[in-house]
Design an enzyme around this catalytic site. Structure first.
Site, PDB file in Angstrom:
ATOM      1  N   GLY A   1       0.800  -1.255  -0.029  1.00 64.28           N
ATOM      2  CA  GLY A   1       0.068   0.072   0.095  1.00 64.28           C
ATOM      3  C   GLY A   1       0.722   1.276   0.113  1.00 64.28           C
ATOM      4  O   GLY A   1       2.038   1.224  -0.433  1.00 64.28           O
ATOM      5  N   CYS A   2       0.421   2.404   0.771  1.00 61.37           N
ATOM      6  CA  CYS A   2       1.227   3.824   0.724  1.00 61.37           C
ATOM      7  C   CYS A   2       2.521   3.296   1.247  1.00 61.37           C
ATOM      8  O   CYS A   2       2.770   2.862   2.288  1.00 61.37           O
ATOM      9  CB  CYS A   2       0.320   4.586   1.561  1.00 61.37           C
ATOM     10  SG  CYS A   2       1.365   6.028   1.895  1.00 61.37           S
ATOM     11  N   PHE A   3       3.519   3.844   0.296  1.00 62.57           N
ATOM     12  CA  PHE A   3       5.106   3.474   0.757  1.00 62.57           C
ATOM     13  C   PHE A   3       5.215   4.355   2.068  1.00 62.57           C
ATOM     14  O   PHE A   3       6.256   3.956   2.687  1.00 62.57           O
ATOM     15  CB  PHE A   3       5.935   3.505  -0.318  1.00 62.57           C
ATOM     16  CG  PHE A   3       5.806   4.744  -1.109  1.00 62.57           C
ATOM     17  CD1 PHE A   3       5.317   5.935  -0.665  1.00 62.57           C
ATOM     18  CD2 PHE A   3       6.131   4.683  -2.541  1.00 62.57           C
ATOM     19  CE1 PHE A   3       5.374   7.171  -1.803  1.00 62.57           C
ATOM     20  CE2 PHE A   3       6.255   5.882  -3.263  1.00 62.57           C
ATOM     21  CZ  PHE A   3       5.533   7.135  -2.903  1.00 62.57           C
TER      22      PHE A   3
END
Length: 218
Positions: free
Chosen positions: A38-40
């Site tokens: 997901g969001c890094f």
């Protein structure tokens, strides 16, 4: 970077990452692991709390565009996932431990993305750097499926080229740089994480094993 990963499709990634490592000097005897969760920003912040991790780098992996930009990736047309390259000390932790930790900081059941972020770029994967790592990751995935009693959506595959993201994204979760909205990056990230509901969902899935292997989390 580990000598064992200076090969094939990871050669370019290893050469590039030195300039983008987000914390500490790169040690001579470290190894790397690559995870898409997901969001890094979120994955980077979690692995920065993992024992033995010496650096994390946000980036992109798996698409058909060389050296992609964030603005390209978020169109969901390049085939990339947001990912994090984790540099670690093998004398302190192991690849197997990091893969196990990774599964316990994501929702491995969800196939559409992660938490409040949906789209191909936010789907999950473990990217192995060798056949041995591939076998380890596959075994961990099977173990997770057994633990949860559900089909696991997380892909496990050999790593193609990892492209470090723009400097702006590195170490975002704890940066004191100020944004146009008046918040620091760290403040903005804290609001994002709370609003996205990551901690609640991971805890709902994993219970006491949520964020297993971390010394705290954001």
């Amino acid at each position: 970077m580990p000598r064992s990963m200076h090969r094939n499709k990871l050669a370019l990634a290893v050469a590039m990452v030195g300039a983008f490592a987000t914390s500490g000097a790169q040690a001579a005897d470290t190894a790397t692991a690559i995870f898409a969760g997901g969001c890094f920003w979120s994955v980077e912040s979690d692995f920065d709390h993992a024992p033995g991790v010496v650096a994390t780098t946000s980036g992109y992996i798996g698409g058909h565009v060389d050296n992609p930009t964030y603005s390209q990736v978020i169109t969901e047309t390049t085939g990339h996932r947001e990912a994090v390259m984790v540099e670690y000390d093998p004398s302190v932790t192991s690849y197997e431990t990091l893969v196990d930790t990774f599964f316990h900081l994501i929702d491995p059941i969800e196939s559409r993305g992660q938490f409040c972020d949906y789209g191909e770029s936010y789907t999950t994967a473990v990217y192995a750097g060798s056949e041995t790592e591939l076998e380890i990751a596959m075994a961990e995935k099977s173990q997770v499926a057994e633990e949860l009693g559900k089909t696991i959506a997380t892909d496990v595959e050999m790593a193609p080229t990892f492209w470090p993201a723009e400097h702006y994204h590195q170490n975002f979760w704890q940066s004191s740089d100020q944004l146009s909205n008046g918040l620091t990056k760290a403040q903005h990230y804290a609001r994002y994480r709370a609003g996205c509901g990551k901690n609640r969902q991971v805890e709902a899935i994993w219970g006491e094993d949520a964020f297993k292997g971390l010394d705290g989390h954001a």
